[in-house]
Design a protein around this motif. Sequence first.
Motif, PDB file in Angstrom:
ATOM      1  N   TRP A 182       0.820  -1.205   0.000  1.00 38.37           N
ATOM      2  CA  TRP A 182       0.000   0.000   0.000  1.00 38.37           C
ATOM      3  C   TRP A 182       0.858   1.262   0.000  1.00 38.37           C
ATOM      4  O   TRP A 182       0.673   2.164  -0.824  1.00 38.37           O
ATOM      5  CB  TRP A 182      -0.905  -0.026   1.219  1.00 38.37           C
ATOM      6  CG  TRP A 182      -2.022   0.996   1.204  1.00 38.37           C
ATOM      7  CD1 TRP A 182      -2.285   1.936   0.264  1.00 38.37           C
ATOM      8  CD2 TRP A 182      -3.024   1.139   2.198  1.00 38.37           C
ATOM      9  NE1 TRP A 182      -3.388   2.662   0.609  1.00 38.37           N
ATOM     10  CE2 TRP A 182      -3.874   2.188   1.798  1.00 38.37           C
ATOM     11  CE3 TRP A 182      -3.300   0.481   3.392  1.00 38.37           C
ATOM     12  CZ2 TRP A 182      -4.969   2.598   2.549  1.00 38.37           C
ATOM     13  CZ3 TRP A 182      -4.403   0.895   4.130  1.00 38.37           C
ATOM     14  CH2 TRP A 182      -5.218   1.936   3.715  1.00 38.37           C
ATOM     15  N   THR A 242      -0.792   0.117  -4.129  1.00 35.56           N
ATOM     16  CA  THR A 242      -1.928  -0.776  -4.287  1.00 35.56           C
ATOM     17  C   THR A 242      -2.507  -1.078  -2.910  1.00 35.56           C
ATOM     18  O   THR A 242      -1.811  -1.607  -2.049  1.00 35.56           O
ATOM     19  CB  THR A 242      -1.502  -2.094  -4.977  1.00 35.56           C
ATOM     20  OG1 THR A 242      -0.989  -1.783  -6.267  1.00 35.56           O
ATOM     21  CG2 THR A 242      -2.671  -3.047  -5.108  1.00 35.56           C
ATOM     22  N   ARG A 243      -3.748  -0.728  -2.744  1.00 35.59           N
ATOM     23  CA  ARG A 243      -4.404  -0.924  -1.448  1.00 35.59           C
ATOM     24  C   ARG A 243      -4.769  -2.400  -1.266  1.00 35.59           C
ATOM     25  O   ARG A 243      -5.366  -3.013  -2.155  1.00 35.59           O
ATOM     26  CB  ARG A 243      -5.656  -0.074  -1.382  1.00 35.59           C
ATOM     27  CG  ARG A 243      -6.323  -0.100  -0.053  1.00 35.59           C
ATOM     28  CD  ARG A 243      -7.490   0.844  -0.025  1.00 35.59           C
ATOM     29  NE  ARG A 243      -8.082   0.806   1.307  1.00 35.59           N
ATOM     30  CZ  ARG A 243      -9.150   1.456   1.635  1.00 35.59           C
ATOM     31  NH1 ARG A 243      -9.760   2.219   0.760  1.00 35.59           N
ATOM     32  NH2 ARG A 243      -9.625   1.360   2.851  1.00 35.59           N
TER      33      ARG A 243
END
Length: 108
Positions: free
Chosen positions: A76, A81-82
Motif C-alpha cells: 500500500w 496498491t491498497r
Amino acid sequence: MTTIAIFTITALCEIAGCFAFWAWARQGASALWLVPGVASLIAFAWLLTRIDSDFAGRAYAAYGGIYIVASLVWLWAFEGTRPDRWDVAGGAVCVLGALLILYGPRSV
C-alpha cells in the motif's frame, strides 16, 4: 526494545532488501540498488537473532506473521496498491498465529 518492534524493523529490512533485488531484476533499476539491498538483508538476519526466544524455529515462525502484514503495508505505502479485504483478513489470521506462537502458554 519489544519483540513486536524488533519484528517490525526486521520485516522492513527484509522487504527493503528483497525489493532492491526486485527493482534491479524486474524493473531495470541500476545494479547499485543491490548494495543497500544486501545491507538491508544483513540487518534483517542480525535483527532476527535479537528476538527473545529459546528456539530459532519458533522465532522464525512468529516472524512470518509479522512479515506478511508488513508486506501488505509495503504494498500500500510504496507500491500504491491498497490491500483488499482478503489481504486484510489473511494478515489478521497471520498476526493472530504469530501472537499465539509468541505468547501461548508453554509446558516445559
